[in-house]
Design a protein around this motif. Sequence first.
Motif, PDB file in Angstrom:
ATOM      1  N   UNK A 540     -31.571  14.879 -50.761  1.00 53.98           N
ATOM      2  CA  UNK A 540     -32.785  14.805 -51.390  1.00 53.98           C
ATOM      3  C   UNK A 540     -32.566  14.370 -52.734  1.00 53.98           C
ATOM      4  N   UNK A 541     -33.495  13.372 -53.028  1.00 50.58           N
ATOM      5  CA  UNK A 541     -33.282  12.543 -54.521  1.00 50.58           C
ATOM      6  C   UNK A 541     -34.731  12.800 -55.097  1.00 50.58           C
ATOM      7  N   UNK A 542     -34.803  13.477 -56.211  1.00 48.11           N
ATOM      8  CA  UNK A 542     -35.975  13.549 -57.076  1.00 48.11           C
ATOM      9  C   UNK A 542     -35.648  13.847 -58.405  1.00 48.11           C
ATOM     10  N   UNK A 543     -34.927  12.678 -59.028  1.00 45.82           N
ATOM     11  CA  UNK A 543     -34.493  12.751 -60.430  1.00 45.82           C
ATOM     12  C   UNK A 543     -34.956  11.677 -61.407  1.00 45.82           C
ATOM     13  N   UNK A 546     -35.591   4.895 -62.769  1.00 45.16           N
ATOM     14  CA  UNK A 546     -36.615   3.796 -62.444  1.00 45.16           C
ATOM     15  C   UNK A 546     -36.882   3.600 -61.225  1.00 45.16           C
ATOM     16  N   UNK A 547     -38.307   3.817 -60.790  1.00 44.89           N
ATOM     17  CA  UNK A 547     -38.891   3.667 -59.629  1.00 44.89           C
ATOM     18  C   UNK A 547     -40.010   2.507 -59.469  1.00 44.89           C
ATOM     19  N   UNK A 580     -45.847  10.483 -63.126  1.00 44.77           N
ATOM     20  CA  UNK A 580     -45.853  11.550 -61.760  1.00 44.77           C
ATOM     21  C   UNK A 580     -44.586  10.762 -60.904  1.00 44.77           C
ATOM     22  N   UNK A 581     -43.955  11.914 -60.320  1.00 42.41           N
ATOM     23  CA  UNK A 581     -42.937  11.364 -59.380  1.00 42.41           C
ATOM     24  C   UNK A 581     -43.164  12.014 -58.214  1.00 42.41           C
ATOM     25  N   UNK A 591     -42.995   6.643 -58.093  1.00 48.82           N
ATOM     26  CA  UNK A 591     -43.360   6.968 -59.569  1.00 48.82           C
ATOM     27  C   UNK A 591     -44.760   6.230 -59.662  1.00 48.82           C
ATOM     28  N   UNK A 592     -45.796   7.193 -60.344  1.00 54.33           N
ATOM     29  CA  UNK A 592     -46.976   6.408 -60.753  1.00 54.33           C
ATOM     30  C   UNK A 592     -47.437   7.239 -61.862  1.00 54.33           C
ATOM     31  N   UNK A 593     -47.495   6.325 -63.043  1.00 53.52           N
ATOM     32  CA  UNK A 593     -47.959   6.924 -64.480  1.00 53.52           C
ATOM     33  C   UNK A 593     -49.473   7.218 -64.267  1.00 53.52           C
ATOM     34  N   UNK A 594     -49.667   8.637 -65.129  1.00 55.86           N
ATOM     35  CA  UNK A 594     -51.049   9.088 -65.240  1.00 55.86           C
ATOM     36  C   UNK A 594     -52.028   8.055 -66.178  1.00 55.86           C
ATOM     37  N   UNK A 595     -53.007   7.735 -66.144  1.00 54.24           N
ATOM     38  CA  UNK A 595     -53.743   7.191 -67.214  1.00 54.24           C
ATOM     39  C   UNK A 595     -53.547   7.834 -68.500  1.00 54.24           C
ATOM     40  N   UNK A 596     -53.427   7.171 -69.899  1.00 48.76           N
ATOM     41  CA  UNK A 596     -53.095   8.022 -70.846  1.00 48.76           C
ATOM     42  C   UNK A 596     -54.710   8.389 -71.405  1.00 48.76           C
ATOM     43  N   UNK A 597     -55.021   9.681 -71.922  1.00 49.07           N
ATOM     44  CA  UNK A 597     -56.180   9.977 -72.419  1.00 49.07           C
ATOM     45  C   UNK A 597     -56.295   9.175 -73.831  1.00 49.07           C
TER      46      UNK A 597
END
Length: 788
Positions: A540-543, A546-547, A580-581, A591-597
Amino acid sequence: MPGLVAVAPPRKAARGREQDRLLVYVLLTGNATFSVSDYKKIAADAAAVFFQSAGTVTSALRAGAGSVNQVLLERNQLSTGSGQHVTGYLAMACLRGEACTILMSGPIHLFWQGAAGTRHIHEPDLSGKGLGLGQSTIFHFSQAVLQSGEMLVVCGRLPSAWQSAFTGSNPSSLEATRRRLLTMTGEDLNAVLVQVSDGTGQINIIHSLDGQNSYAPTPGSGPQAVAPAEVDVSVPETQFQIVDAATAQPTTIDPPSAYAIPPDVPFESKVPAEPMARFKVGAEAGPREFPPSIPRAGSPPKTNLPPPLPPLDSASVVERSTPLKDDESAHSPVNNHQNPRQAAIVRTTALKILEGVRSWRQISMRLGTGLQNFLPRLLPGTDATQPFVPTPSMMVLFAILIPILVVTAAFTVYSRYGRSIQYETSMAQALEASRQARALTDPVEQRKAWEAVMLNLEQAESFRKTAETEQLKQEAGTSLDGLLGILRLQFTPAFSSPLGIDISRMAASETDLFLLDAANGQVLHADHTEGHGFRMDTGFNCAPGNYGGYSVGPLVDIIALPGLQSLKATVLGVDAFGNLLYCEPGQVAQAIPLPPPDTNWGRVTAFTLDAGNLFVLDAPFRAVWVFPGTDDAFIDRPYFFFGDYTPEKQDVIDLAVTGDDLYMLHADGHLSTCSYSRIEAVPTRCQDPAPFINPFPASQDEDIFSQANFTQMFFTAPPDQSILLLDADSQAVYRLTPRSLELQNQLRPTTGSSNPVPGGPVGAMAVSPNHVLYISVRGQIYFATGMP
């Protein structure tokens, strides 16, 4: 250093403090005037308050920090008109066995260096600006399980050269580490270096590491003439060796700015016998003064011991045992402090002691004469009429054998009769307390009586364990659990051996368990195998990494995802920058970044998922952002949960959400609640603090919630949804009803030989949808089924 105290538990420590060892580190900043004795008193009073406070470790640490805050606040209030002020940075470390609980107030830095690497603990957003600034005491708790040879470094002001001092380095000797740290910087130092090793529970203070006093400035050393003091704090299984560093300055060098004591408003010492070293700034700084207990370099140590007394023989004792004359009684040292009756008792006691010594000498002489006459009769070929003269080897043999025989006989008598008497005494007291407990009707008095039973049983079992003690202990424990609403669960180890990592978060589904490694921010996966516990998934790889062009840092929180979703992930993690990962066993992470507030990110500290919406906590910016879910992804910009209202505190450490209700757990253990308003004319309302309700009469005389150290919070799956609060110190999970926050029960491990959970704080907690409770203690995971 005047702000450093290392204390073993005193004789009359409060209940729960008997096995605690305490380290107090206080650094005062500002421009107010403090004498060395008052500086020392602040740290000493904090230690005294700690050992006088019953209950959990965290409640006692809070009480000690509160005493420091009150002293500094009163001082600041008195000096408001003069423009003087003082701020206190505080670190209090309580060691119990291998478990170390640390309270930090102010921007304190702590490095924990062990075999697994170095952990830098520095949470200025949670620990606040320091003490003495307001009525509320803001602090941050950390916990560590210390192994032999590991080190801690505590400092209020971190030298710039020390930022990389511990990166990639393994623990070395105490002296080697001290010298390495000193050679790296020329700045003023105020720090504590701690190394733990196996010990016996005693404290020994050593003022020098290399055979000479280091408090005196070394010629040509400038600001690096360091004042070390080694303190050996030995506890069961673990001991501290502590070095405190404060810069010793020549006349032309400014002293540490931390003391910043201008001479315009003197604050006199309460101990006139001790020379007060006042620290000045600028050109007024003179040579540093030292307490008389610290010898100066290059000069022989001074002592305050009285001159040796002349030898005391029996004649002089007999002479003074006669009644004193009138002119002598006025100058008698006994009569200066005692009345005539007391003096007579003292003289009579001395005579009896002298007579006892004489009798013992006569018996010894007779025994020796008898042996000289008796032993020759046992040897063949010797003349019994001739006096027996023992050889030197025989005299040595007698000198060795006689004490051994005496000690053996005394130990045999004590083991056979003394321990039995002590056991019978403690057992009789336990039985009497149990009879009183059964006859009482007041729940509070019943609880106190059963607690007395448990205390006496512990004393009895220190001499002997019997079936009678086990039976009475089981009855007392069952009665206390019923009075306090405690539900015992049978925990089982998840793995055959501990994992050897520090686990900060856990998430669980019905079949999978996910663990967040606090050291590197990596998620580990274990799946349940029927009849064999859990098995680690090595593939399992969740570290962090870069994705797909996105860089993900160390993860700070994780949640288990439901099975039906488009992204095919079973666990979701987030880093401090809102990335988010999504991870799935056997698949490559996404990996998907959240839209910044609108205000951008301060630092993400926790998040949770409810009804498809993602709630993200940004504690430094006092914000909770809500991301509406769209096809299991969060691509729309968030909205501010609080609307026009902004919380006052930045110390939120965890959150939980159900519907429109938000629950926030603060660093000091209290909860605040908010109800989101969907009507524009009605604002979102919050209650801080939200009151707890304790429905159990047996504990109404004490605040059980303030004594707990709540570190994590979860909602159980519906139906019969409840809030779970983890009390890390007592290995307890408080189960509360939503909205009313009424205590339903406390979930704790079973007691006795059936409990596999070792002592120590709980690092993390999780609960699965099928109501399986998981806790992590000392790198091992334990799970219990049958949770309500």
